[in-house]
Design a protein around this motif. Structure first.
Motif, PDB file in Angstrom:
ATOM      1  N   TYR A 276       0.807  -1.228   0.000  1.00  0.00           N
ATOM      2  CA  TYR A 276       0.000   0.000   0.000  1.00  0.00           C
ATOM      3  C   TYR A 276       0.839   1.278   0.000  1.00  0.00           C
ATOM      4  O   TYR A 276       0.599   2.207  -0.775  1.00  0.00           O
ATOM      5  CB  TYR A 276      -0.947  -0.019   1.224  1.00  0.00           C
ATOM      6  CG  TYR A 276      -1.633   1.293   1.472  1.00  0.00           C
ATOM      7  CD1 TYR A 276      -2.710   1.691   0.696  1.00  0.00           C
ATOM      8  CD2 TYR A 276      -1.193   2.164   2.486  1.00  0.00           C
ATOM      9  CE1 TYR A 276      -3.345   2.911   0.910  1.00  0.00           C
ATOM     10  CE2 TYR A 276      -1.812   3.383   2.707  1.00  0.00           C
ATOM     11  CZ  TYR A 276      -2.887   3.753   1.915  1.00  0.00           C
ATOM     12  OH  TYR A 276      -3.492   4.967   2.127  1.00  0.00           O
ATOM     13  N   SER A 289      -4.848   1.927  -3.858  1.00  0.00           N
ATOM     14  CA  SER A 289      -5.187   2.366  -2.497  1.00  0.00           C
ATOM     15  C   SER A 289      -6.328   1.472  -2.037  1.00  0.00           C
ATOM     16  O   SER A 289      -6.853   0.682  -2.830  1.00  0.00           O
ATOM     17  CB  SER A 289      -5.563   3.850  -2.474  1.00  0.00           C
ATOM     18  OG  SER A 289      -6.717   4.069  -3.244  1.00  0.00           O
ATOM     19  N   THR A 290      -6.717   1.582  -0.787  1.00  0.00           N
ATOM     20  CA  THR A 290      -7.646   0.561  -0.260  1.00  0.00           C
ATOM     21  C   THR A 290      -9.067   0.669  -0.812  1.00  0.00           C
ATOM     22  O   THR A 290      -9.813  -0.307  -0.812  1.00  0.00           O
ATOM     23  CB  THR A 290      -7.748   0.654   1.277  1.00  0.00           C
ATOM     24  OG1 THR A 290      -8.401   1.882   1.628  1.00  0.00           O
ATOM     25  CG2 THR A 290      -6.381   0.574   1.944  1.00  0.00           C
ATOM     26  N   LYS A 291      -9.494   1.844  -1.194  1.00  0.00           N
ATOM     27  CA  LYS A 291     -10.862   2.106  -1.693  1.00  0.00           C
ATOM     28  C   LYS A 291     -11.946   1.780  -0.657  1.00  0.00           C
ATOM     29  O   LYS A 291     -13.066   1.419  -1.001  1.00  0.00           O
ATOM     30  CB  LYS A 291     -11.141   1.303  -2.989  1.00  0.00           C
ATOM     31  CG  LYS A 291     -10.158   1.564  -4.118  1.00  0.00           C
ATOM     32  CD  LYS A 291     -10.269   2.981  -4.660  1.00  0.00           C
ATOM     33  CE  LYS A 291      -9.416   3.223  -5.880  1.00  0.00           C
ATOM     34  NZ  LYS A 291      -7.972   3.134  -5.683  1.00  0.00           N
ATOM     35  N   TYR A 392     -15.462   9.493  -7.676  1.00  0.00           N
ATOM     36  CA  TYR A 392     -14.237   9.200  -6.922  1.00  0.00           C
ATOM     37  C   TYR A 392     -13.060   9.920  -7.554  1.00  0.00           C
ATOM     38  O   TYR A 392     -13.025  10.153  -8.757  1.00  0.00           O
ATOM     39  CB  TYR A 392     -13.967   7.685  -6.891  1.00  0.00           C
ATOM     40  CG  TYR A 392     -12.721   7.334  -6.089  1.00  0.00           C
ATOM     41  CD1 TYR A 392     -12.750   7.283  -4.700  1.00  0.00           C
ATOM     42  CD2 TYR A 392     -11.507   7.084  -6.740  1.00  0.00           C
ATOM     43  CE1 TYR A 392     -11.609   6.999  -3.962  1.00  0.00           C
ATOM     44  CE2 TYR A 392     -10.354   6.795  -6.001  1.00  0.00           C
ATOM     45  CZ  TYR A 392     -10.411   6.749  -4.623  1.00  0.00           C
ATOM     46  OH  TYR A 392      -9.284   6.471  -3.895  1.00  0.00           O
ATOM     47  N   ASN A 395      -6.453  10.360  -3.706  1.00  0.00           N
ATOM     48  CA  ASN A 395      -6.007  11.387  -2.754  1.00  0.00           C
ATOM     49  C   ASN A 395      -5.051  12.368  -3.422  1.00  0.00           C
ATOM     50  O   ASN A 395      -5.147  13.580  -3.234  1.00  0.00           O
ATOM     51  CB  ASN A 395      -5.338  10.715  -1.554  1.00  0.00           C
ATOM     52  CG  ASN A 395      -4.961  11.731  -0.495  1.00  0.00           C
ATOM     53  OD1 ASN A 395      -5.805  12.485  -0.024  1.00  0.00           O
ATOM     54  ND2 ASN A 395      -3.688  11.794  -0.165  1.00  0.00           N
ATOM     55  N   ASP A 426     -17.596   9.265  -1.425  1.00  0.00           N
ATOM     56  CA  ASP A 426     -17.098   9.061  -0.061  1.00  0.00           C
ATOM     57  C   ASP A 426     -17.175  10.354   0.758  1.00  0.00           C
ATOM     58  O   ASP A 426     -16.451  10.514   1.738  1.00  0.00           O
ATOM     59  CB  ASP A 426     -15.673   8.497  -0.064  1.00  0.00           C
ATOM     60  CG  ASP A 426     -14.634   9.439  -0.687  1.00  0.00           C
ATOM     61  OD1 ASP A 426     -14.905  10.646  -0.838  1.00  0.00           O
ATOM     62  OD2 ASP A 426     -13.529   8.953  -1.007  1.00  0.00           O
ATOM     63  N   ASN A 435      -9.738  18.651   5.084  1.00  0.00           N
ATOM     64  CA  ASN A 435      -8.647  18.618   4.098  1.00  0.00           C
ATOM     65  C   ASN A 435      -8.611  19.903   3.276  1.00  0.00           C
ATOM     66  O   ASN A 435      -7.541  20.400   2.947  1.00  0.00           O
ATOM     67  CB  ASN A 435      -8.803  17.413   3.163  1.00  0.00           C
ATOM     68  CG  ASN A 435      -8.093  16.176   3.684  1.00  0.00           C
ATOM     69  OD1 ASN A 435      -6.870  16.165   3.804  1.00  0.00           O
ATOM     70  ND2 ASN A 435      -8.857  15.148   4.018  1.00  0.00           N
TER      71      ASN A 435
END
Ligand SMILES: Cc1cc2nc3c(=O)[nH]c(=O)nc-3n(C[C@H](O)[C@H](O)[C@H](O)COP(=O)(O)OP(=O)(O)OC[C@H]3O[C@@H](n4cnc5c(N)ncnc54)[C@H](O)[C@@H]3O)c2cc1C
Length: 477
Positions: A276, A289-291, A392, A395, A426, A435
């Motif tokens: 990762y 990435s983990t999603k 989506y 990042n 998300d 953020n």
């Protein structure tokens, strides 16, 4: 259709409870202390249980609108689709346990073409509470200031109703440090060195799953049998949830707890967790990435369940810097949860938690260029097309488009955050606004303000221009 419960429930008992679970960002059965609490209250004296999802409950409240003229109202198509899938899955699971989900929305006319004009969601909820003589309301703690405002209004309107709040979307019942540290690093260090929970070799404690639920009130069962507006809406949601969106990615997100578990199993049965840290910054690959973010955000997946799987992986397969980094990133989520709870409406202020307002401003043309992926920065345009088409963005992509929005385009960061809120499947109030504040230099960043060099970043993350080529236009093929 729900069959009549075998238990000897009766609506006639004078002191019976009618408990109502107001689902929000907790759209699951597993590890859901809120649902369990409501079920326990109702079953104690042959009471009844109402499971309700009230979409955009806070939107109609005057307080939310005040001073928020930067808001984009309609939910983006991908986000709405993900929500429908999540609700349809929850309804199916509740049905298996002897209850149903009641879906309240001010936009019923978009679901039910033949319906008359609806009152707003808040009014519909009040009507339901009064008609069904609700005695208890159970909610999960949320960091969403506007949602909490709606809860306060309801509490004041119905002082006779008992409220029960459970903390189920964070690792900690209360803020894990004495006060919220000013930076993430201070928070992480305090948590990692001080918190017994995290030093333990054991798993996080998971709440037992209800095996059967008390039934709905008789009147609701009857109205369901007659396919009234609530249940026609359920039917429509189930139909919409079946629609397959046309995305360019080979794999994509599908909402609901069932799919969250499917993804959890696939992810931890693969090698991805052990690499990762080296892959997480990629712009566009499912496994890099983990999603997990979308299922975490609407609560289809419990963060404790996810972390237990990570711990098992570390014990049974391997523990390395990459597996630690998944934990590290999830701590960012924790930090922004407590940050949002702590700063409340300051999360939406132009100057954030800083002392001075930024020098950026609103500009319609530049805003539309950014939204439409028509800036002079191809990497930004590609990311924006990806966002509006799929709901989506990686990042890295989010950092680049936000940096461009603030620094290159000189725009008021709240419009960017609000556009993300509209589209991200998300979307999470703390992670999103926190953020954005961080990047705009009005949040929890000790360095002040972050600007990315877009051409250098393009070279580094899309050296062959493949990502830009894939997402350059609005075509979906
Ligand atoms: C401007 C901006 C807005 C953002 N808005 C959101 C949002 O609305 N919802 C959201 O979940 N994330 C948001 N993020 C954080 C991050 O971009 C996403 O969590 C991540 O891209 C989701 O993909 P993933 O699950 O594969 O993440 P992974 O890289 O696999 O990370 C694992 C998990 O850690 C958490 N996480 C990772 N990075 C962050 C971060 N920077 N802040 C908070 N949590 C993090 C998420 O829960 C994520 O699922 C935002 C970041 C930026 C820069």
């Amino acid at each position: 259709m729900l069959s009549q419960p075998a238990d000897n429930y009766s609506d006639k008992s004078a002191d019976k409870k009618v408990s109502l679970v107001l689902f929000h960002n907790d759209l699951r059965i597993d590890d859901n202390a809120t649902l369990l609490k409501a079920a326990t209250l109702a079953s104690a004296n042959n009471g009844r249980l109402l499971c309700v999802y009230a979409q955009d409950l806070a939107d109609t409240l005057a307080d939310k609108k005040k001073g928020q003229d930067y808001s984009f109202k309609q939910m983006g198509a991908a986000r709405q689709q993900f929500l429908y899938e999540s609700l349809a899955d929850l309804d199916k699971s509740l049905q298996g346990l002897g209850n149903r989900l009641l879906f309240l929305t001010a936009k019923a006319e978009t679901l039910l073409e033949d319906s008359a004009a609806e009152s707003d969601t808040f009014a519909q909820l009040c009507q339901l509470i009064e008609q069904q003589a609700v005695t208890d309301i159970c909610v999960s703690q949320t960091a969403d200031y506007n949602q909490n405002q709606a809860y306060t209004i309801l509490q004041n309107k119905y002082p006779q109703i008992s409220w029960h709040v459970q903390s189920i979307n964070t690792l900690f019942m209360t803020l894990p440090t004495e006060e919220l540290p000013k930076s993430f690093t201070q928070f992480r260090k305090k948590v990692e060195t001080n918190h017994d929970l995290l030093k333990a070799e054991s798993d996080f404690e998971i709440c037992p799953t209800s095996k059967v639920l008390p039934p709905m009130p008789d009147a609701m069962i009857n109205s369901m049998a007659n396919s009234d507006k609530y249940f026609s809406a359920n039917q429509k949601i189930a139909e919409k949830a079946q629609q397959e969106p046309d995305f360019k990615g080979s794999k994509t997100f599908k909402g609901g707890e069932t799919n969250a578990f499917r993804h959890l199993n696939e992810y931890f049965n693969s090698d991805a967790p052990s690499t990762y840290k080296t892959t997480r910054n990629a712009l566009d690959d499912w496994t890099h990435s983990t999603k997990f973010s979308a299922w975490l955000a609407n609560g289809s997946l419990s963060v404790k369940v996810l972390l237990n799987r990570l711990r098992h992986y570390e014990r049974d397969v391997m523990a390395n810097e990459s597996t630690y980094w998944i934990w590290f990133e999830l701590l960012w989520r924790e930090y922004f949860y407590w940050y949002a709870l702590n700063h409340q409406q300051q999360l939406f202020w132009f100057k954030g938690i800083a002392q001075h307002e930024p020098t950026t401003c609103f500009d319609k043309i530049r805003l539309e260029q950014w939204q439409n992926g028509a800036t002079s920065y191809p990497i930004v345009n590609a990311c924006m097309h990806q966002l509006t088409q799929t709901g989506y963005m990686s990042n890295r992509g989010r950092q680049l488009v936000a940096s461009c929005f603030i620094h290159e385009l000189g725009l008021d960061w709240r419009y960017g955050a609000s556009y993300f809120e509209q589209h991200l499947i998300d979307y999470d109030v703390g992670s999103n606004w926190g953020n954005w504040q961080y990047l705009a230099g009005v949040g929890a960043d000790p360095r002040g303000c972050r600007q990315f060099n877009l051409s250098k970043q393009t070279q580094q993350y899309d050296p062959k221009g493949e990502f830009i080529k894939k997402w350059q236009g609005n075509k979906t093929d």
